[in-house]
Write an enzyme that holds these catalytic residues in place. Structure first.
Site, short mmCIF file in Angstrom:
data_model
loop_
_atom_site.label_atom_id
_atom_site.label_comp_id
_atom_site.label_asym_id
_atom_site.label_seq_id
_atom_site.Cartn_x
_atom_site.Cartn_y
_atom_site.Cartn_z
N SER A 116 41.74 44.09 10.23
CA SER A 116 42.83 44.15 8.99
C SER A 116 42.95 42.81 8.43
O SER A 116 42.79 41.77 8.92
CB SER A 116 44.12 44.74 9.35
N GLN A 118 45.25 40.31 7.78
CA GLN A 118 46.31 40.11 8.75
C GLN A 118 46.68 38.64 8.39
O GLN A 118 45.79 37.78 8.20
CB GLN A 118 46.03 40.25 9.95
N HIS A 120 49.42 35.75 11.41
CA HIS A 120 50.04 35.65 12.54
C HIS A 120 51.29 34.59 12.23
O HIS A 120 51.11 33.79 11.85
CB HIS A 120 49.34 35.17 13.94
N LYS A 143 51.09 32.71 17.18
CA LYS A 143 49.67 33.30 17.74
C LYS A 143 48.67 32.34 16.80
O LYS A 143 47.81 33.09 16.15
CB LYS A 143 49.40 34.74 17.47
N GLU A 145 45.08 31.01 16.53
CA GLU A 145 43.81 31.33 17.51
C GLU A 145 42.68 30.80 16.79
O GLU A 145 42.47 30.19 15.72
CB GLU A 145 43.90 32.95 17.24
N HIS A 281 43.61 36.15 7.28
CA HIS A 281 42.12 36.19 7.69
C HIS A 281 41.86 37.98 8.15
O HIS A 281 42.82 38.51 7.99
CB HIS A 281 41.98 35.25 9.01
N ARG A 300 50.25 42.80 9.12
CA ARG A 300 48.93 43.59 8.56
C ARG A 300 49.41 43.81 6.99
O ARG A 300 50.58 44.22 6.90
CB ARG A 300 48.57 44.61 9.24
N LYS A 306 46.99 51.19 10.49
CA LYS A 306 48.12 50.72 11.25
C LYS A 306 49.22 50.46 10.28
O LYS A 306 49.06 50.18 9.02
CB LYS A 306 47.85 49.62 12.30
#
Length: 427
Positions: A116, A118, A120, A143, A145, A281, A300, A306
């Site tokens: 998706s 999205q 964080h 988050k 990453e 991203h 998202r 979702k």
């Protein structure tokens, strides 16, 4: 007293975007040696989780105890400085292997469909979201990453320079129709190729444009995506191919227009990209090792069945922009090792080592003053891992080990080339 090294049983996550077992999912390959794992070639194996996150916690192979319980009982495995810095007897990172979707061709991630659109949340927002919607945002942590490519990899990472987006608004009428004539004209006039807008002007323009896109009428989006796909039929630019592929998987989705908004970043095996909190991203294709702060918070807004939280996403982003080359995090040689590089993002929670050994070669890691997780991703014949007086025979690709703080580790390629990734934290 517990050993400073022990093998872990890690959970394989099956999500719709994951690569099918029959299509060569690395996640399913890594998981097939685990006890009680039942392989199904039709299942979409997406991620292998290595860590203590409650959604999919790792356990010890020998005793079946949870890794989190072992760390609670044996805080020396974390190291005193790590325990004090992060305020608890737990791992501050989650390591994954991931793999899947292809449009041209730590989780280990295996990607079959795009993930998706999205971002964080940062720590402050994560706590707020968790307090307000704990059933959706299940922990209060941020988050950030990092993804390290195991195979050729592509993804949306951050906003394109505004002048590029303005060019697409000029040349892609369907994109303009969805954003709206007024917003499109304003954006194009502000961000011509010859203009030199301030950073604040760039951020304000990106926010107005992206908010208009994400909040567009879904019926209008479907109509314009259909027009776009029909118009570019037979065209072969990277963007055209990506639009067609995304539409096959997410027909009429607003996220398809992110092709013209977000950078398309390509990684060769061994290259990495670091994604800060509050940056948009979406992973598109390839297999990766992924490491992140211990969290599963995702906001998202597109390319997903979702829940979409568009107001939160459009309000939380930093709206910084840069070319694709600036998204890549280069590895550097690691300390006194001979065959190891380190990916060291600008955060406290984790770093990742990559070790490549030819047959018969050894690597010696100096003691790390924090915990680590070691996974073997290439292992044609076997390897040996020695910690103190204990030597372990590694027999299959995908075996995972926890290594406690403060111990020297020696890895040897017994027969055939060996590749291993090791996520760790130091205070």
């Amino acid at each position: 007293m517990v050993s400073p090294i022990f093998e872990l049983v890690c959970g394989a996550q099956c999500y719709d975007w994951g690569k099918l077992g029959q299509d060569g999912s690395k996640v399913s390959q890594f998981a097939q040696g685990l006890p009680n794992f039942s392989y199904d070639e039709k299942k979409p194996y997406a991620e292998l989780w290595m860590g203590t996150h409650p959604s999919c916690p790792s356990t010890l192979l020998e005793t079946k105890e949870s890794l989190k319980d072992i760390l609670e009982k044996n805080p020396a495995l974390l190291g005193k400085k790590v325990e004090e810095k992060f305020g608890g007897r737990d791992l501050p990172f989650l390591f994954k292997a991931r793999g899947g979707f292809s449009f041209g061709e730590t989780s280990v991630l295996a990607i079959r469909k795009a993930l998706s659109i999205q971002a964080h949340p940062n720590k402050t927002l994560a706590k707020k979201l968790h307090d307000e919607k704990p059933n959706i945002y299940k922990d209060p942590n941020h988050k950030p990453e990092m993804a390290v490519a195991l195979t050729p990899f592509s993804g949306f990472c951050g906003f394109r320079p505004p002048s590029e987006i303005a060019s697409y608004l000029s040349s892609v009428p369907e994109f303009t129709a969805v954003v709206g004539e007024s917003v499109s004209k304003s954006f194009q006039s502000t961000f011509t190729s010859s203009s030199s807008p301030s950073e604040e002007t760039k951020k304000a323009g990106l926010k107005e444009m992206f908010s208009a896109l994400m909040n567009a009428d879904p019926e209008l989006v479907k109509v314009e995506v259909k027009k776009l796909v029909e118009r570019i039929k037979g065209d072969k630019t990277e963007e055209d191919e990506l639009v067609r592929t995304l539409n096959q998987d997410f027909e009429g989705d607003v996220g398809i227009f992110c092709t013209y908004v977000l950078n398309i970043v390509h990684l060769k095996p061994g290259e990495a990209v670091f994604l800060k909190a509050d940056e948009p991203h979406a992973y598109l294709d390839g297999d990766i090792m992924e490491c992140m702060a211990t969290s599963d918070n995702v906001v998202r807004a597109g390319l997903t069945p979702k829940l979409r939280d568009v107001p939160t996403l459009t309000s939380m982003l930093t709206y910084t922009s840069s070319p694709p080359s600036e998204q890549i995090l280069p590895p550097v040689h690691y300390k006194s090792t001979l065959h190891t590089t380190i990916y060291d993002p600008p955060i406290d929670e984790f770093s990742v080592l990559l070790t490549d050994l030819a047959s018969g070669e050894k690597e010696t890691y100096e003691p790390i003053e924090g915990p680590s997780i070691l996974i073997f991703t290439k292992l044609p014949k076997g390897a040996k891992v020695t910690v103190g007086e204990e030597t372990i025979d590694v027999k299959r690709c995908g075996q995972v080990y926890f290594v406690g703080a403060g111990v020297e580790v020696v890895v040897e390629a017994v027969e055939g080339d060996v590749t291993a990734y090791r996520a760790f934290v130091e205070a």
